[in-house]
Design an enzyme around this catalytic site. Structure first.
Site, PDB file in Angstrom:
ATOM      1  N   GLU A  16      24.057  14.963 -27.039  1.00  0.00           N
ATOM      2  CA  GLU A  16      25.200  14.418 -26.551  1.00  0.00           C
ATOM      3  C   GLU A  16      25.596  12.740 -26.886  1.00  0.00           C
ATOM      4  O   GLU A  16      25.248  11.469 -26.750  1.00  0.00           O
ATOM      5  CB  GLU A  16      24.057  13.055 -24.674  1.00  0.00           C
ATOM      6  CG  GLU A  16      22.608  12.833 -26.112  1.00  0.00           C
ATOM      7  CD  GLU A  16      21.368  12.769 -25.009  1.00  0.00           C
ATOM      8  OE1 GLU A  16      21.977  11.761 -24.257  1.00  0.00           O
ATOM      9  OE2 GLU A  16      20.948  13.308 -24.634  1.00  0.00           O
ATOM     10  N   GLU A  75      26.998  15.684 -22.269  1.00  0.00           N
ATOM     11  CA  GLU A  75      25.477  16.187 -22.922  1.00  0.00           C
ATOM     12  C   GLU A  75      25.077  17.471 -21.960  1.00  0.00           C
ATOM     13  O   GLU A  75      25.175  17.450 -20.792  1.00  0.00           O
ATOM     14  CB  GLU A  75      25.165  15.271 -22.570  1.00  0.00           C
ATOM     15  CG  GLU A  75      23.394  15.724 -22.706  1.00  0.00           C
ATOM     16  CD  GLU A  75      21.984  14.799 -21.771  1.00  0.00           C
ATOM     17  OE1 GLU A  75      22.768  13.802 -20.908  1.00  0.00           O
ATOM     18  OE2 GLU A  75      20.840  14.207 -22.836  1.00  0.00           O
ATOM     19  N   ARG A 131      30.192  10.090 -22.881  1.00  0.00           N
ATOM     20  CA  ARG A 131      29.642  10.527 -22.798  1.00  0.00           C
ATOM     21  C   ARG A 131      29.224  12.260 -22.411  1.00  0.00           C
ATOM     22  O   ARG A 131      29.799  12.088 -21.016  1.00  0.00           O
ATOM     23  CB  ARG A 131      28.089  10.283 -22.447  1.00  0.00           C
ATOM     24  CG  ARG A 131      26.745  10.761 -23.637  1.00  0.00           C
ATOM     25  CD  ARG A 131      25.461   9.937 -23.391  1.00  0.00           C
ATOM     26  NE  ARG A 131      25.064   9.746 -22.100  1.00  0.00           N
ATOM     27  CZ  ARG A 131      24.981   9.121 -21.484  1.00  0.00           C
ATOM     28  NH1 ARG A 131      25.533   7.909 -21.997  1.00  0.00           N
ATOM     29  NH2 ARG A 131      24.486   8.696 -19.931  1.00  0.00           N
ATOM     30  N   HIS A 168      24.129   5.074 -30.080  1.00  0.00           N
ATOM     31  CA  HIS A 168      22.816   5.681 -29.608  1.00  0.00           C
ATOM     32  C   HIS A 168      22.213   7.087 -30.295  1.00  0.00           C
ATOM     33  O   HIS A 168      24.038   7.340 -30.713  1.00  0.00           O
ATOM     34  CB  HIS A 168      22.209   6.190 -28.112  1.00  0.00           C
ATOM     35  CG  HIS A 168      23.485   7.293 -27.311  1.00  0.00           C
ATOM     36  ND1 HIS A 168      23.735   8.279 -27.890  1.00  0.00           N
ATOM     37  CD2 HIS A 168      24.580   6.296 -26.911  1.00  0.00           C
ATOM     38  CE1 HIS A 168      24.287   8.875 -27.300  1.00  0.00           C
ATOM     39  NE2 HIS A 168      25.314   8.131 -26.665  1.00  0.00           N
ATOM     40  N   HIS A 173      12.639  12.775 -22.023  1.00  0.00           N
ATOM     41  CA  HIS A 173      12.558  13.049 -23.192  1.00  0.00           C
ATOM     42  C   HIS A 173      11.263  13.620 -23.844  1.00  0.00           C
ATOM     43  O   HIS A 173      10.283  12.756 -23.898  1.00  0.00           O
ATOM     44  CB  HIS A 173      12.627  11.214 -23.558  1.00  0.00           C
ATOM     45  CG  HIS A 173      14.153  10.949 -23.325  1.00  0.00           C
ATOM     46  ND1 HIS A 173      13.912   9.038 -23.808  1.00  0.00           N
ATOM     47  CD2 HIS A 173      15.047  10.996 -22.980  1.00  0.00           C
ATOM     48  CE1 HIS A 173      15.314   9.145 -23.401  1.00  0.00           C
ATOM     49  NE2 HIS A 173      16.122  10.303 -23.068  1.00  0.00           N
ATOM     50  N   ASP A 221      18.874  17.865 -18.026  1.00  0.00           N
ATOM     51  CA  ASP A 221      19.899  16.234 -18.522  1.00  0.00           C
ATOM     52  C   ASP A 221      20.771  16.609 -19.163  1.00  0.00           C
ATOM     53  O   ASP A 221      21.316  16.376 -20.013  1.00  0.00           O
ATOM     54  CB  ASP A 221      19.107  15.998 -19.800  1.00  0.00           C
ATOM     55  CG  ASP A 221      19.565  14.764 -19.901  1.00  0.00           C
ATOM     56  OD1 ASP A 221      20.551  13.820 -19.735  1.00  0.00           O
ATOM     57  OD2 ASP A 221      18.402  13.918 -21.092  1.00  0.00           O
ATOM     58  N   ASP A 257      25.801  11.402 -16.087  1.00  0.00           N
ATOM     59  CA  ASP A 257      24.233  11.483 -16.406  1.00  0.00           C
ATOM     60  C   ASP A 257      23.082  12.053 -15.115  1.00  0.00           C
ATOM     61  O   ASP A 257      22.383  10.501 -14.696  1.00  0.00           O
ATOM     62  CB  ASP A 257      24.042  10.368 -17.587  1.00  0.00           C
ATOM     63  CG  ASP A 257      23.053  10.799 -17.846  1.00  0.00           C
ATOM     64  OD1 ASP A 257      22.286  12.032 -17.701  1.00  0.00           O
ATOM     65  OD2 ASP A 257      22.405  10.482 -19.348  1.00  0.00           O
ATOM     66  N   TYR A 306      31.299   4.672 -26.614  1.00  0.00           N
ATOM     67  CA  TYR A 306      31.659   3.005 -25.375  1.00  0.00           C
ATOM     68  C   TYR A 306      32.626   1.726 -25.838  1.00  0.00           C
ATOM     69  O   TYR A 306      32.357   1.387 -26.986  1.00  0.00           O
ATOM     70  CB  TYR A 306      30.193   2.882 -24.996  1.00  0.00           C
ATOM     71  CG  TYR A 306      29.342   4.190 -24.961  1.00  0.00           C
ATOM     72  CD1 TYR A 306      29.238   4.711 -23.802  1.00  0.00           C
ATOM     73  CD2 TYR A 306      29.162   4.713 -25.929  1.00  0.00           C
ATOM     74  CE1 TYR A 306      28.254   5.998 -23.703  1.00  0.00           C
ATOM     75  CE2 TYR A 306      28.079   5.440 -26.087  1.00  0.00           C
ATOM     76  CZ  TYR A 306      27.888   6.399 -24.733  1.00  0.00           C
ATOM     77  OH  TYR A 306      27.003   7.604 -24.250  1.00  0.00           O
ATOM     78  N   HIS A 318      21.923   2.096 -19.974  1.00  0.00           N
ATOM     79  CA  HIS A 318      20.606   3.172 -18.638  1.00  0.00           C
ATOM     80  C   HIS A 318      21.445   2.221 -17.499  1.00  0.00           C
ATOM     81  O   HIS A 318      20.168   1.744 -16.577  1.00  0.00           O
ATOM     82  CB  HIS A 318      20.231   2.602 -18.734  1.00  0.00           C
ATOM     83  CG  HIS A 318      19.427   2.955 -20.671  1.00  0.00           C
ATOM     84  ND1 HIS A 318      18.233   2.406 -20.724  1.00  0.00           N
ATOM     85  CD2 HIS A 318      19.814   4.146 -20.915  1.00  0.00           C
ATOM     86  CE1 HIS A 318      18.151   4.402 -21.579  1.00  0.00           C
ATOM     87  NE2 HIS A 318      18.746   4.815 -21.781  1.00  0.00           N
ATOM     88  N   HIS A 336      17.870  14.762 -28.122  1.00  0.00           N
ATOM     89  CA  HIS A 336      16.270  14.368 -27.832  1.00  0.00           C
ATOM     90  C   HIS A 336      15.582  15.913 -27.810  1.00  0.00           C
ATOM     91  O   HIS A 336      16.290  16.432 -26.674  1.00  0.00           O
ATOM     92  CB  HIS A 336      15.523  12.764 -26.862  1.00  0.00           C
ATOM     93  CG  HIS A 336      16.415  12.876 -25.862  1.00  0.00           C
ATOM     94  ND1 HIS A 336      16.053  14.397 -24.387  1.00  0.00           N
ATOM     95  CD2 HIS A 336      17.323  12.659 -25.219  1.00  0.00           C
ATOM     96  CE1 HIS A 336      16.669  14.228 -23.039  1.00  0.00           C
ATOM     97  NE2 HIS A 336      17.947  13.080 -23.964  1.00  0.00           N
ATOM     98  N   ASP A 350       0.972  -1.608  -0.059  1.00  0.00           N
ATOM     99  CA  ASP A 350      -0.205  -0.083  -0.154  1.00  0.00           C
ATOM    100  C   ASP A 350       0.652   1.468  -0.356  1.00  0.00           C
ATOM    101  O   ASP A 350       0.501   2.335   0.455  1.00  0.00           O
ATOM    102  CB  ASP A 350      -1.002   0.090   0.771  1.00  0.00           C
ATOM    103  CG  ASP A 350      -0.529   0.119   2.359  1.00  0.00           C
ATOM    104  OD1 ASP A 350       0.837  -0.249   1.850  1.00  0.00           O
ATOM    105  OD2 ASP A 350      -0.979  -0.382   3.805  1.00  0.00           O
TER     106      ASP A 350
HETATM  107  N1  GLY Z   1      19.274  10.677 -19.279  1.00  0.00           N
HETATM  108  C1  GLY Z   1      18.791  10.284 -20.406  1.00  0.00           C
HETATM  109  C2  GLY Z   1      19.398  10.524 -21.750  1.00  0.00           C
HETATM  110  O1  GLY Z   1      20.023  10.976 -21.253  1.00  0.00           O
HETATM  111  O2  GLY Z   1      18.614  10.783 -22.570  1.00  0.00           O
HETATM  112 MN    MN Z   2      19.506  13.099 -22.796  1.00  0.00          MN
HETATM  113 MN    MN Z   3      20.808  12.005 -19.870  1.00  0.00          MN
END
Ligand code: GLY
Ligand code: MN
Ligand code: MN
Length: 443
Positions: A387, A417, A415, A353, A364, A274, A262, A391, A245, A357, A40
């Site tokens: 970004e 970003e 990365r 990737h 996103h 982000d 990230d 890798y 992720h 976005h 709950d």
């Molecule tokens: N942190 C999610 C992305 O970079 O898209």
């Molecule tokens: Mn992102």
């Molecule tokens: Mn990110």
């Protein structure tokens, strides 16, 4: 939400624009429900972004009606949880129907338990009903039943909605282009997020655990008035950074490894930062780390330079990709001609990737990336992330014809970003306060 952030006129302007684009359809826009964590216990409440965009109202289970076919003074109706001292002792303050009118500008407000009874009345006379099917299980049967009743009685009334239409393409076109208020809120989310990255780099030392760095970042979010992380923070030392992720954040930070972070916050009215930064745990890049970091940074800076009205997110991606591929060819991590490597996708074991976005109320964020064959043109007010990354690990097979990777490169995940707003004269990097030069990453 702090009173200073909420501005009823901002939401009213959005409702007016939405209704204008919607034409004669009556819109039913539900709020989010509380989500069960386990047994709950519930997750902290997270409002539905479409509902929040139009109303600013931050309570669960409410329903907004936008009714262009009704007379002035009956066009914005809110169904809300009523004031109830016994319930509020347990779950906290509610604005109730009076607050819905006085603070949130509803023309009329009713307790939620009257929705089933009153919805048919409000929808009568609309040419169509705008409702997003498949997403709101508590409200959908009520909408379908109200419409069904109109159709059942059409021979007597001569009036029934001719169809159910989707509000989201119209709404998401509006949400893609941020108004001045939204840009300010995104700046705030990006400022707090950038501060957290600066703080994290300052405290990181070999022997610490990823979890300690995560804790410092998220403590800064909360201490700065943000709700908390906008998404599961990624604090990934060494090879963990090659898991896109990775959110376990439980490993020790090793001398000689990079740390990829990230993380971004969600502020009180849900706008998000982000940001990704990558730096050496011990304060000095190795030769290989420096080569790859400089390459990702060059790709990112070239890509950001493409952000301007008239450009496309596709150009931003293509620019980053070309810089990365040419650099990887120079380093011997790829072989061939840049055009053919890109065309064949022979880089995807190293960069798998897209380069960004849309960003807004959702991390996103909503909004189409293409209109059929044509990529969406960037316009002032659009906000996107840039970004690129690399890798280097054994997880994916090396494509035929490409070189096996020497061990000295493995376990490097990078990365970088930033969040970038398209402005009339180019762009604004909202996250510029998080440093990223090679020199700034070292100590
Ligand atoms: N942190 C999610 C992305 O970079 O898209
Ligand atoms: Mn992102
Ligand atoms: Mn990110």
């Amino acid at each position: 939400m702090p009173v200073s952030v909420f501005d009823q006129t901002v939401h009213q302007t959005r409702r007016e624009r939405f209704l204008e684009d919607l034409g004669a359809a009556a819109a039913v826009i539900p709020a989010a429900a509380l989500a069960t964590h386990h047994a709950d216990c519930e997750w902290p409440f997270r409002q539905d972004s479409d509902f929040f965009y139009l109303t600013g109202f931050d309570e669960p289970d409410a329903v907004a009606l936008l009714l262009p076919h009704r007379p002035e003074g009956e066009r914005f109706v809110l169904f809300v949880q009523p004031k109830d001292p016994a319930a509020e002792v347990w779950t906290g303050f509610r604005w109730g129907t009076e607050g819905a009118v006085e603070r949130y500008g509803a023309d009329l407000a009713h307790p939620l338990d009257q929705l089933a009874e009153k919805l048919p009345h409000y929808l009568n006379g609309a040419e169509a009903i705008a409702f997003r099917v498949g997403r709101y299980p508590a409200v959908e049967p009520l909408v379908l039943s109200a419409w069904g009743r109109q159709l059942d009685t059409w021979s007597r009334t001569g009036s029934a909605a001719l169809g159910l239409v989707a509000p989201t393409p119209i709404l998401h076109r509006l949400r893609l282009r941020k108004d001045a208020h939204e840009l300010d809120r995104l700046r705030e989310a990006c400022r707090i997020s950038a501060e957290a990255h600066e703080l994290a780099r300052g405290i990181t030392r070999p022997g610490m655990n990823e979890s300690e760095v995560q804790a410092a970042i998220e403590a800064h979010f909360r201490a700065s008035g943000a709700r908390g992380p906008a998404y599961g923070s990624i604090v990934a030392g060494g090879d963990n950074a090659c898991v896109l992720h990775y959110t376990a954040n439980t490993a020790p930070l090793n001398d000689g490894d990079l740390l990829l972070i990230d993380a971004g916050c969600s502020v009180s009215d849900y706008y998000n930062g982000d940001i990704t930064r990558t730096f050496p745990v011990n304060g000095r890049f190795s030769a290989e780390q420096r080569e790859l970091y400089s390459l990702v940074l060059a790709a990112q800076e070239a890509a950001i330079a493409q952000v301007a009205p008239g450009g496309t997110a596709e150009q931003v991606h293509d620019t980053a990709l070309r810089v990365l591929v040419e650099g990887l060819l120079d380093l011997g991590l790829l072989i061939g001609e840049p055009d053919s490597v890109i065309e064949q996708g022979d880089y995807r074991h190293l960069y798998m990737h897209r380069t960004g976005h849309w960003l807004g109320l959702d991390v996103h964020d909503v909004g189409a990336y293409r209109l059929g064959e044509r990529p969406m043109t960037l316009e002032p007010g659009v906000v996107l992330t840039v970004e690129p990354g690399l890798y280097i690990s054994d997880r994916l097979a090396v494509p035929e014809g490409q070189p096996e990777i020497d061990d000295r490169w493995k376990g490097i995940g990078i990365r970088i970003e930033d969040d970038v707003a398209v402005m009339a004269d180019g762009h604004e990097v909202l996250t510029a306060a998080a440093l990223k030069s090679v020199e700034a990453m070292e100590r």
